[in-house]
Design an enzyme around this catalytic site. Structure first.
Site, PDB file in Angstrom:
ATOM      1  N   ASP A  93       0.829  -1.213   0.000  1.00  0.00           N
ATOM      2  CA  ASP A  93       0.000   0.000   0.000  1.00  0.00           C
ATOM      3  C   ASP A  93       0.863   1.263   0.000  1.00  0.00           C
ATOM      4  OD1 ASP A  93       0.857  -0.161   2.595  1.00  0.00           O
ATOM      5  OD2 ASP A  93      -1.134  -0.079   3.510  1.00  0.00           O
ATOM      6  N   SER A  94       2.200   1.086   0.005  1.00  0.00           N
ATOM      7  CA  SER A  94       3.082   2.241  -0.197  1.00  0.00           C
ATOM      8  C   SER A  94       2.829   2.857  -1.572  1.00  0.00           C
ATOM      9  CB  SER A  94       4.553   1.824  -0.081  1.00  0.00           C
ATOM     10  OG  SER A  94       4.843   0.771  -0.974  1.00  0.00           O
ATOM     11  N   ASP A 139      -1.312  -6.079  -0.345  1.00  0.00           N
ATOM     12  CA  ASP A 139      -1.545  -5.487   0.977  1.00  0.00           C
ATOM     13  C   ASP A 139      -3.038  -5.241   1.168  1.00  0.00           C
ATOM     14  OD1 ASP A 139       0.029  -4.756   3.115  1.00  0.00           O
ATOM     15  OD2 ASP A 139       1.115  -3.226   1.988  1.00  0.00           O
ATOM     16  N   LYS A 169      -1.112  -9.498   2.617  1.00  0.00           N
ATOM     17  CA  LYS A 169      -0.307  -9.070   3.768  1.00  0.00           C
ATOM     18  C   LYS A 169      -1.180  -8.158   4.606  1.00  0.00           C
ATOM     19  CE  LYS A 169       3.094  -5.824   3.514  1.00  0.00           C
ATOM     20  NZ  LYS A 169       2.608  -4.808   4.502  1.00  0.00           N
ATOM     21  N   GLU A 171      -1.144  -5.791   8.397  1.00  0.00           N
ATOM     22  CA  GLU A 171      -0.311  -5.265   9.479  1.00  0.00           C
ATOM     23  C   GLU A 171      -0.917  -5.602  10.838  1.00  0.00           C
ATOM     24  OE1 GLU A 171       0.466  -1.106   8.966  1.00  0.00           O
ATOM     25  OE2 GLU A 171       1.263  -1.373   6.943  1.00  0.00           O
ATOM     26  N   GLU A 238       9.574  -4.663  10.140  1.00  0.00           N
ATOM     27  CA  GLU A 238       9.944  -3.336   9.608  1.00  0.00           C
ATOM     28  C   GLU A 238      10.529  -2.447  10.702  1.00  0.00           C
ATOM     29  OE1 GLU A 238       7.119  -1.451   7.011  1.00  0.00           O
ATOM     30  OE2 GLU A 238       8.202   0.457   7.049  1.00  0.00           O
TER      31      GLU A 238
END
Ligand code: KIV
Length: 340
Positions: A93-94, A139, A169, A171, A238
């Site tokens: 999602d960056s 993401d 993925k 978080e 991270e």
């Protein structure tokens, strides 16, 4: 549309009566195969490799062979990452920032992610034809999985069905374990993400290194163990001190993929835009990024050269134009001589 078309000789129709058509019409009809500059880039890789599956990732991990992962946000960036031999491609999602110019990852919508996932999947799908399939992970964007495990499962299913990714993925650590369990038991591979979780930057007080105290490091290990227990096939660590990441990696049976977490992880991931240098000079780069190229500088140089060539009349030259017979040209000039 016509850039790069190639006319193929067509067999004559099997008829006793010769078909007579004006030359120009024949040549238009016989242009069967066109390689347009608008076609997707589908050239086969020069060294096809075996497709990457979860089994491949497990065996890399077992052998201690570092897993390579890179983000991609569209067809060209996935295409090049796949050809360059990445084990995994992450539609991170960056992309909110690097592809859509948003301020942070919280702004990107699921529908936008799905569009990008599909274009990435198409790039590696064509590679599949050549016996290459990089494992694609998408993401889950903020707000599409935190409310309840059922919501997360719905989003994960959409990512696989509509986004065409092979895993997702998400978080979060311990608190996300029930959600991860719900998705993995439905048969969707999940990559966990602990340490600095950018979607929670407001709660973490910004982009801060995590696990810097023994208490913080212990919490990180608990989170990593929880997502492993919930069925994750791997976990991203991270912005964690290298020593802590190495110790956590040793305590896990699944691979850790580090970003700003040192060389003791089982693999590494970077944001492609950062590592290829696709940004103007002076942009802030996190400490852990190694810049391997200057794609922005190279593109800028090329575009400036094109601008200068057009302004000076050097482009297009004769070799960039399509030929026409003198006879046809004369006929055309004659036909339009009275047209005003
Ligand atoms: O969104 C992203 O790019 C990520 C990183 C792990 C690179 O989550």
């Amino acid at each position: 549309m016509l850039a790069g078309f190639r006319c193929l000789a067509r067999p004559r129709p099997q008829s006793s009566r010769p078909v007579s058509r004006p030359v120009s019409q024949v040549s238009l009809i016989s242009c069967q195969t066109r390689f347009s500059s608008h076609s997707p880039m589908g050239a086969p890789p020069s060294n096809p490799r075996k497709k990457v599956t979860l089994g491949t990732l497990r065996s890399l991990h077992k052998k201690g062979d570092p897993i390579t992962m890179l983000t991609a946000h569209d067809f060209p960036s996935a295409h090049v990452a796949d050809h360059a031999g990445m084990d995994m491609i992450l539609v991170g999602d960056s992309l909110a920032m690097v592809a859509l110019g948003m301020e942070d990852t919280s702004e990107v919508l699921l529908e936008e992610m799905l569009l990008h996932c599909r274009s990435v999947a198409r790039a590696t799908q064509s590679a599949f034809t050549y016996n290459v399939l990089t494992r694609k992970v998408g993401d889950l964007p903020m707000g599409t999985y935190e409310i309840a495990p059922e919501q997360a499962l719905g989003t994960a299913i959409r990512s696989v069905k509509e986004g065409r990714v092979q895993g997702i993925k998400l978080e979060g650590g311990k608190e996300m374990a029930p959600t991860i369990r719900r998705i993995t038991t439905a048969g969707i591979p999940v990559l966990g993400h602990v340490g600095l979780t950018p979607q929670r930057q407001n709660a973490l007080g910004g982009f801060r290194v995590q696990g810097k105290t023994s208490h913080g490091a212990l919490r990180l290990l608990e989170d990593a163990l929880a997502v492993q227990e919930a069925g994750c096939f791997g976990v991203v660590l991270e912005a964690v001190p290298a020593e802590v990441a190495a110790l956590v990696t040793r305590k896990l049976s699944i691979p850790t993929i580090g970003i700003g977490a040192g060389a003791g992880c089982s693999g590494q991931v970077l944001v492609q835009t950062d590592m290829v240098g696709n940004f103007p000079p002076g942009r802030y780069l996190p400490k852990f990024v190694k810049q391997y190229g200057d794609v922005w500088g190279e593109a800028k140089r090329a575009i400036e050269a094109y601008r200068d060539d057009v302004k000076s009349g050097r482009y297009p030259a004769a070799e960039h134009t399509y030929p026409m017979s003198g006879e046809e040209l004369e006929a055309f000039s004659e036909a339009i001589k009275d047209v005003r």
